[in-house]
Design a protein around this motif. Structure first.
Motif, PDB file in Angstrom:
ATOM      1  N   ILE A  28       1.157  -1.058   0.088  1.00  0.00           N
ATOM      2  CA  ILE A  28      -0.218  -0.416  -0.128  1.00  0.00           C
ATOM      3  C   ILE A  28       1.207   1.699   0.282  1.00  0.00           C
ATOM      4  CG2 ILE A  28      -1.532   0.925   1.082  1.00  0.00           C
ATOM      5  CD1 ILE A  28      -2.120  -1.343   2.697  1.00  0.00           C
ATOM      6  N   GLY A  29       0.540   2.055  -0.970  1.00  0.00           N
ATOM      7  CA  GLY A  29       1.597   3.212  -1.077  1.00  0.00           C
ATOM      8  C   GLY A  29       0.856   4.513  -0.378  1.00  0.00           C
ATOM      9  N   THR A  30       1.458   4.849   0.683  1.00  0.00           N
ATOM     10  CA  THR A  30       0.269   6.757   0.598  1.00  0.00           C
ATOM     11  C   THR A  30       1.648   7.689   0.334  1.00  0.00           C
ATOM     12  OG1 THR A  30       2.456   6.148   2.574  1.00  0.00           O
ATOM     13  CG2 THR A  30       0.005   5.470   3.054  1.00  0.00           C
ATOM     14  N   THR A  31       1.250   8.952   0.229  1.00  0.00           N
ATOM     15  CA  THR A  31       2.030  10.087  -0.237  1.00  0.00           C
ATOM     16  C   THR A  31       1.863  11.638   0.309  1.00  0.00           C
ATOM     17  OG1 THR A  31      -0.795  11.350  -0.512  1.00  0.00           O
ATOM     18  CG2 THR A  31       0.001  10.018  -2.530  1.00  0.00           C
ATOM     19  N   LEU A  32       1.884  10.834   2.272  1.00  0.00           N
ATOM     20  CA  LEU A  32       1.783  11.930   2.903  1.00  0.00           C
ATOM     21  C   LEU A  32       1.889  11.376   3.662  1.00  0.00           C
ATOM     22  CD1 LEU A  32      -0.712  14.789   2.130  1.00  0.00           C
ATOM     23  CD2 LEU A  32       1.696  14.784   1.165  1.00  0.00           C
ATOM     24  N   HIS A  33       2.938  11.607   5.312  1.00  0.00           N
ATOM     25  CA  HIS A  33       3.564  11.491   6.538  1.00  0.00           C
ATOM     26  C   HIS A  33       2.033  10.822   7.445  1.00  0.00           C
ATOM     27  CE1 HIS A  33       7.233  13.386   5.249  1.00  0.00           C
ATOM     28  NE2 HIS A  33       7.581  12.151   6.544  1.00  0.00           N
ATOM     29  N   PRO A  34       1.178  11.292   7.454  1.00  0.00           N
ATOM     30  CA  PRO A  34      -0.292  11.079   8.226  1.00  0.00           C
ATOM     31  C   PRO A  34      -0.265  10.106   7.761  1.00  0.00           C
ATOM     32  CG  PRO A  34      -0.125  13.584   7.691  1.00  0.00           C
ATOM     33  CD  PRO A  34       0.674  13.305   7.066  1.00  0.00           C
ATOM     34  N   TYR A  35      -0.896   9.684   6.342  1.00  0.00           N
ATOM     35  CA  TYR A  35      -1.336   8.677   5.747  1.00  0.00           C
ATOM     36  C   TYR A  35      -0.586   7.333   6.047  1.00  0.00           C
ATOM     37  CZ  TYR A  35      -4.090  12.517   3.500  1.00  0.00           C
ATOM     38  OH  TYR A  35      -5.000  13.511   3.547  1.00  0.00           O
ATOM     39  N   TYR A  36       0.262   7.724   6.354  1.00  0.00           N
ATOM     40  CA  TYR A  36       1.258   6.480   6.328  1.00  0.00           C
ATOM     41  C   TYR A  36       0.843   6.097   8.152  1.00  0.00           C
ATOM     42  CZ  TYR A  36       5.944   3.621   7.293  1.00  0.00           C
ATOM     43  OH  TYR A  36       6.798   2.410   7.523  1.00  0.00           O
ATOM     44  N   SER A  37       0.970   7.123   9.302  1.00  0.00           N
ATOM     45  CA  SER A  37       0.349   6.563  10.018  1.00  0.00           C
ATOM     46  C   SER A  37      -0.730   5.703   9.931  1.00  0.00           C
ATOM     47  CB  SER A  37       0.425   7.777  10.670  1.00  0.00           C
ATOM     48  OG  SER A  37       2.009   8.294  11.102  1.00  0.00           O
ATOM     49  N   PHE A  38      -1.758   6.436   9.111  1.00  0.00           N
ATOM     50  CA  PHE A  38      -2.905   5.826   9.638  1.00  0.00           C
ATOM     51  C   PHE A  38      -3.307   4.350   8.870  1.00  0.00           C
ATOM     52  CE2 PHE A  38      -4.812  10.345   8.347  1.00  0.00           C
ATOM     53  CZ  PHE A  38      -4.963  10.568   9.574  1.00  0.00           C
ATOM     54  N   VAL A  39      -2.763   4.224   7.949  1.00  0.00           N
ATOM     55  CA  VAL A  39      -2.705   2.848   6.606  1.00  0.00           C
ATOM     56  C   VAL A  39      -1.691   1.716   8.186  1.00  0.00           C
ATOM     57  CG1 VAL A  39      -1.962   1.648   4.814  1.00  0.00           C
ATOM     58  CG2 VAL A  39      -2.781   4.350   5.092  1.00  0.00           C
ATOM     59  N   GLY A 163      -8.832  -0.083  12.534  1.00  0.00           N
ATOM     60  CA  GLY A 163      -9.351   1.308  12.654  1.00  0.00           C
ATOM     61  C   GLY A 163      -9.739   2.149  13.801  1.00  0.00           C
ATOM     62  N   ARG A 164     -10.777   0.861  14.149  1.00  0.00           N
ATOM     63  CA  ARG A 164     -12.293   1.566  14.871  1.00  0.00           C
ATOM     64  C   ARG A 164     -10.898   1.293  16.464  1.00  0.00           C
ATOM     65  NH1 ARG A 164     -15.521  -2.211  13.423  1.00  0.00           N
ATOM     66  NH2 ARG A 164     -14.615  -4.143  15.373  1.00  0.00           N
ATOM     67  N   LYS A 165      -9.906   0.766  17.099  1.00  0.00           N
ATOM     68  CA  LYS A 165      -8.996   0.514  18.530  1.00  0.00           C
ATOM     69  C   LYS A 165      -8.269   2.332  17.847  1.00  0.00           C
ATOM     70  CE  LYS A 165      -5.382  -1.540  20.275  1.00  0.00           C
ATOM     71  NZ  LYS A 165      -4.583  -2.803  20.306  1.00  0.00           N
ATOM     72  N   TYR A 166      -7.541   2.879  16.311  1.00  0.00           N
ATOM     73  CA  TYR A 166      -6.707   3.610  16.618  1.00  0.00           C
ATOM     74  C   TYR A 166      -7.521   4.810  16.791  1.00  0.00           C
ATOM     75  CZ  TYR A 166      -3.515   6.520  14.236  1.00  0.00           C
ATOM     76  OH  TYR A 166      -2.795   7.343  13.972  1.00  0.00           O
ATOM     77  N   VAL A 167      -9.337   4.801  15.944  1.00  0.00           N
ATOM     78  CA  VAL A 167     -10.278   5.419  16.251  1.00  0.00           C
ATOM     79  C   VAL A 167      -9.781   6.429  17.507  1.00  0.00           C
ATOM     80  CG1 VAL A 167     -12.431   6.797  16.043  1.00  0.00           C
ATOM     81  CG2 VAL A 167     -10.840   5.771  14.104  1.00  0.00           C
ATOM     82  N   ARG A 168     -10.129   5.054  18.584  1.00  0.00           N
ATOM     83  CA  ARG A 168     -11.310   5.072  20.463  1.00  0.00           C
ATOM     84  C   ARG A 168      -9.680   5.860  20.655  1.00  0.00           C
ATOM     85  NH1 ARG A 168     -13.702   0.691  19.875  1.00  0.00           N
ATOM     86  NH2 ARG A 168     -11.343  -0.558  20.017  1.00  0.00           N
ATOM     87  N   LYS A 169      -8.039   5.776  20.135  1.00  0.00           N
ATOM     88  CA  LYS A 169      -6.900   6.404  20.815  1.00  0.00           C
ATOM     89  C   LYS A 169      -7.074   7.719  20.297  1.00  0.00           C
ATOM     90  CE  LYS A 169      -2.053   5.008  21.396  1.00  0.00           C
ATOM     91  NZ  LYS A 169      -1.521   4.643  20.332  1.00  0.00           N
ATOM     92  N   LEU A 170      -7.044   8.049  19.865  1.00  0.00           N
ATOM     93  CA  LEU A 170      -6.958   9.736  18.917  1.00  0.00           C
ATOM     94  C   LEU A 170      -7.838  10.525  19.798  1.00  0.00           C
ATOM     95  CD1 LEU A 170      -6.418   9.124  15.110  1.00  0.00           C
ATOM     96  CD2 LEU A 170      -5.155   9.577  16.725  1.00  0.00           C
TER      97      LEU A 170
END
Length: 304
Positions: A28-39, A163-170
């Motif tokens: 999976i390629g990502t263009t920006l740093h936040p998207y790298y973290s999200f994925v 995804g749900r776990k990461y969202v709860r953390k944020l």
């Protein structure tokens, strides 16, 4: 059970384990740093996350390199901002003749977009910096998770759970800084920003940008524009100026000397190395800087 049956069952088990281990993981390629973290937080070890461009490059003025073309040809899917922050990705896809051949996930598909606030030239430009906010980042995480689950159904439940776990953390992280200012009395807080990318962050805290100093992203203000901004900041009684960490000091120093207004730093979240934790660290630092400024402004207004 006979000795032969045991041998056969053992052989089948070994074959099954080997086949599973050798199953191709999505790249999976990502263009920006936040998207790298999200994925990275969504897929963990079930897929390979790869940045489309290397560390240290500014995505605003990036020009595709030959190695980028080879890199994109190895991808199975690409996650993009798609609203003005990573046009280079489309250039790379075109150059590699991969456009339409791999799925592209547009992270902002479901995000409610807002224009850049307080622009010096009063232009209405859609703000693409949706990743500098917990609220809009969460929406993007859900969009990315849903798309990856459809592309890789074998790992769909795993991705959705993460995804749900990461969202709860944020959400907990944002709540921590909302709590810092929860008991503050209502005050009129006016801020200017060097960079036009912090509207979503301030919106999270119910605030608005009064003026943006940078005329257009990536361009430094002319002497005339700088003078105009200084007059505007004085007229608007701005409490604090948030500067981008890498904006030239001479412009910031000039504004501070002419206005006497306090300077605080925010991060654009698109620099440094790519790590799964990069977004959390950056957005927390931004929320701390913002809430510190609010608390300080209240003390000044109260004469403390």
């Amino acid at each position: 059970m006979s000795h032969i049956k045991i041998i056969l069952l053992t052989a089948l088990l070994v074959i099954s384990i080997t086949t599973h281990a050798q199953a191709k993981k999505l790249i999976i390629g990502t263009t920006l740093h936040p998207y790298y973290s999200f994925v990275s937080n969504i897929v963990q070890d079930r897929a390979i996350v790869q940045s489309l461009i290397g560390d240290g490059f500014n995505p605003h003025n990036y020009r595709p390199q030959p190695e980028d073309i080879k890199r994109v040809m190895d991808l199975d899917v690409l996650v993009v901002n798609g609203i003005g922050h990573d046009e280079f990705a489309m250039e790379i896809l075109e150059a590699a003749q991969m456009k339409g051949k791999i799925p592209v996930i547009y992270a902002n598909k479901e995000v409610s977009l807002i224009p850049v606030a307080g622009n010096m030239d009063d232009l209405r430009i859609v703000n693409p910096h949706t990743f500098i906010s917990v609220t809009t980042s969460i929406q993007q995480i859900y969009t990315i998770t849903k798309a990856l689950a459809e592309i890789d159904p074998d790992n769909a439940d795993f991705y959705k759970k993460n995804g749900r776990k990461y969202v709860r953390k944020l959400r907990k992280l944002k709540a921590k800084y909302m709590q810092r200012i929860a008991d503050l009395p209502d005050v009129e807080f006016r801020c200017a920003t060097i960079h036009g990318g912090y509207d979503y962050l301030l919106q999270d805290f119910g605030l608005q940008v009064t003026a943006v100093i940078e005329p257009n992203h990536g361009l430094k203000p002319t002497a005339n524009q700088l003078a105009k901004t200084i007059r505007k900041i004085k007229d608007l009684n701005v409490d604090v100026i948030f500067t981008e960490m890498h904006f030239p000091d001479k412009y910031v120093d000039t504004i501070h000397e002419e206005t006497g207004i306090r300077i605080r730093h925010l991060s654009h979240l698109t620099g440094g190395s790519y790590t799964p934790e990069d977004f959390e660290r950056g957005i927390e630092a931004n929320m701390k800087a913002l809430t510190d400024a609010l608390i300080e402004a209240l003390k000044i207004k109260d004469g403390k």
